[in-house]
Design a protein around this motif. Structure first.
Motif, PDB file in Angstrom:
ATOM      1  N   GLY A 130       0.823  -1.206   0.000  1.00 36.86           N
ATOM      2  CA  GLY A 130       0.000   0.000   0.000  1.00 36.86           C
ATOM      3  C   GLY A 130       0.855   1.252   0.000  1.00 36.86           C
ATOM      4  O   GLY A 130       2.084   1.211   0.045  1.00 36.86           O
ATOM      5  N   ARG A 131       0.164   2.388  -0.018  1.00 40.11           N
ATOM      6  CA  ARG A 131       0.848   3.673  -0.165  1.00 40.11           C
ATOM      7  C   ARG A 131       0.468   4.651   0.952  1.00 40.11           C
ATOM      8  O   ARG A 131       0.523   5.856   0.770  1.00 40.11           O
ATOM      9  N   ARG A 132       0.097   4.128   2.120  1.00 45.64           N
ATOM     10  CA  ARG A 132      -0.346   4.991   3.209  1.00 45.64           C
ATOM     11  C   ARG A 132       0.822   5.364   4.110  1.00 45.64           C
ATOM     12  O   ARG A 132       1.474   4.503   4.703  1.00 45.64           O
ATOM     13  N   SER A 133       1.078   6.657   4.232  1.00 46.28           N
ATOM     14  CA  SER A 133       2.135   7.093   5.148  1.00 46.28           C
ATOM     15  C   SER A 133       1.751   6.800   6.593  1.00 46.28           C
ATOM     16  O   SER A 133       2.623   6.591   7.448  1.00 46.28           O
ATOM     17  N   THR A 134       0.445   6.745   6.888  1.00 45.33           N
ATOM     18  CA  THR A 134       0.022   6.415   8.250  1.00 45.33           C
ATOM     19  C   THR A 134       0.461   5.007   8.627  1.00 45.33           C
ATOM     20  O   THR A 134       0.842   4.753   9.776  1.00 45.33           O
ATOM     21  N   ALA A 135       0.427   4.075   7.665  1.00 43.04           N
ATOM     22  CA  ALA A 135       0.877   2.711   7.938  1.00 43.04           C
ATOM     23  C   ALA A 135       2.361   2.691   8.248  1.00 43.04           C
ATOM     24  O   ALA A 135       2.808   2.015   9.182  1.00 43.04           O
ATOM     25  N   ALA A 136       3.156   3.449   7.483  1.00 45.78           N
ATOM     26  CA  ALA A 136       4.599   3.493   7.728  1.00 45.78           C
ATOM     27  C   ALA A 136       4.894   4.050   9.114  1.00 45.78           C
ATOM     28  O   ALA A 136       5.768   3.543   9.836  1.00 45.78           O
ATOM     29  N   ARG A 137       4.169   5.073   9.517  1.00 46.67           N
ATOM     30  CA  ARG A 137       4.382   5.640  10.854  1.00 46.67           C
ATOM     31  C   ARG A 137       4.002   4.632  11.941  1.00 46.67           C
ATOM     32  O   ARG A 137       4.682   4.527  12.971  1.00 46.67           O
ATOM     33  N   SER A 138       2.919   3.898  11.705  1.00 49.47           N
ATOM     34  CA  SER A 138       2.502   2.890  12.689  1.00 49.47           C
ATOM     35  C   SER A 138       3.538   1.781  12.809  1.00 49.47           C
ATOM     36  O   SER A 138       3.832   1.291  13.907  1.00 49.47           O
ATOM     37  N   ILE A 139       4.121   1.385  11.677  1.00 55.27           N
ATOM     38  CA  ILE A 139       5.154   0.357  11.688  1.00 55.27           C
ATOM     39  C   ILE A 139       6.377   0.851  12.454  1.00 55.27           C
ATOM     40  O   ILE A 139       6.962   0.130  13.267  1.00 55.27           O
ATOM     41  N   ALA A 140       6.774   2.106  12.201  1.00 60.13           N
ATOM     42  CA  ALA A 140       7.930   2.663  12.904  1.00 60.13           C
ATOM     43  C   ALA A 140       7.685   2.690  14.407  1.00 60.13           C
ATOM     44  O   ALA A 140       8.578   2.350  15.198  1.00 60.13           O
ATOM     45  N   ARG A 141       6.487   3.086  14.827  1.00 59.64           N
ATOM     46  CA  ARG A 141       6.175   3.110  16.262  1.00 59.64           C
ATOM     47  C   ARG A 141       6.230   1.713  16.857  1.00 59.64           C
ATOM     48  O   ARG A 141       6.759   1.508  17.965  1.00 59.64           O
ATOM     49  N   LEU A 142       5.674   0.739  16.135  1.00 56.98           N
ATOM     50  CA  LEU A 142       5.660  -0.628  16.647  1.00 56.98           C
ATOM     51  C   LEU A 142       7.079  -1.186  16.763  1.00 56.98           C
ATOM     52  O   LEU A 142       7.419  -1.833  17.760  1.00 56.98           O
ATOM     53  N   LEU A 143       7.906  -0.943  15.772  1.00 57.14           N
ATOM     54  CA  LEU A 143       9.289  -1.412  15.845  1.00 57.14           C
ATOM     55  C   LEU A 143      10.005  -0.790  17.039  1.00 57.14           C
ATOM     56  O   LEU A 143      10.774  -1.464  17.736  1.00 57.14           O
ATOM     57  N   HIS A 144       9.753   0.469  17.265  1.00 59.60           N
ATOM     58  CA  HIS A 144      10.376   1.147  18.403  1.00 59.60           C
ATOM     59  C   HIS A 144       9.949   0.503  19.721  1.00 59.60           C
ATOM     60  O   HIS A 144      10.746   0.396  20.660  1.00 59.60           O
ATOM     61  N   GLU A 145       8.706   0.007  19.770  1.00 61.92           N
ATOM     62  CA  GLU A 145       8.185  -0.576  21.006  1.00 61.92           C
ATOM     63  C   GLU A 145       8.673  -2.007  21.241  1.00 61.92           C
ATOM     64  O   GLU A 145       8.999  -2.369  22.375  1.00 61.92           O
ATOM     65  N   VAL A 146       8.713  -2.829  20.180  1.00 64.97           N
ATOM     66  CA  VAL A 146       8.881  -4.269  20.411  1.00 64.97           C
ATOM     67  C   VAL A 146      10.058  -4.914  19.697  1.00 64.97           C
ATOM     68  O   VAL A 146      10.359  -6.078  19.958  1.00 64.97           O
ATOM     69  N   ALA A 147      10.739  -4.221  18.801  1.00 68.68           N
ATOM     70  CA  ALA A 147      11.760  -4.893  17.998  1.00 68.68           C
ATOM     71  C   ALA A 147      13.122  -4.966  18.658  1.00 68.68           C
ATOM     72  O   ALA A 147      14.078  -5.454  18.062  1.00 68.68           O
TER      73      ALA A 147
END
Length: 217
Positions: free
Chosen positions: A88-105
């Motif tokens: 997909g092409r949603r910048s909101t998805a990319a931001r959500s992924i970045a937040r999740l990686l910061h939390e759990v990766a």
């Protein structure tokens, strides 16, 4: 660089994650979708209001349980290097992924790839995330060559095998660390990819990945 063994779509299920880790691959790829605010890992696509998920030759019920990206990351017990293929092409998805990686990766290296590069580059702003720009056709390939030449801060590229030749691979490796290619799903394709100089082999087939790992020993 030793060619990387990359298990295509293996991260789309916990069983696939376990099997790929047991095999000993270097990277496990998963397809990341945002659906109704939730990050899901799956290859199948939604069909709007219709009650099923689909791909070219496959249908599944939309009500079946779907693996979440958080669940996948939290299930890992092997220090897996994941490659997140952003759909997909949603910048909101990319931001959500970045937040999740910061939390759990746990700040372990993660590869982020996709054909919509702004999303890839947004997630790759994380210091432990590495951008892999993907090209499926010749128009995308032309843009990719210009991009890595003019703005070389890219870890790798992922290019369809049909688009590669030795000169192209050698030229790209002056600007990026890894040239990945797909589909490499039989021994003949593996020979072709390695012969062209690709140092990232993306395969759906455990037997092909096992062959690659055996050749490295």
């Amino acid at each position: 660089m030793t060619p990387l063994a990359i298990a295509h779509r293996a991260g789309n299920s916990l069983a696939g994650l376990h099997a790929a880790n047991t095999l000993g691959v270097d990277v496990i790829e998963c397809d990341v979708h945002e659906h109704r605010g939730r990050l899901e890992v799956r290859h199948l696509k939604t069909a709007g209001p219709l009650p099923f998920l689909w791909d070219r030759w496959e249908l599944a019920s939309a009500s079946a349980p779907r693996l979440g990206l958080r669940e996948l990351l939290e299930a890992d017990r092997h220090g897996t290097t994941f490659m997140l293929d952003l759909k997909g092409r949603r910048s909101t998805a990319a931001r959500s992924i970045a937040r999740l990686l910061h939390e759990v990766a746990r700040h372990e290296p993660v590869l982020v790839c996709g054909r919509y590069w702004p999303s890839v580059e947004l997630v790759a702003e994380l210091p432990y995330a590495r951008a892999v720009l993907s090209a499926r056709n010749r128009v995308e390939l032309a843009r990719l060559r210009q991009r890595v030449t003019e703005e070389p801060a890219v870890h790798g590229v992922s290019i369809h095998l049909s688009l590669l030749d030795e000169k192209l691979v050698a030229g790209l490796l002056h600007h990026v660390e890894v040239v990945m290619t797909w589909p490499v799903n039989d021994e003949a394709a593996l020979d072709v990819a390695l012969g062209l100089g690709a140092n990232g082999i993306i395969s759906d087939e455990p037997d092909v990945l096992a062959q690659l790992l055996a050749r490295r020993t």
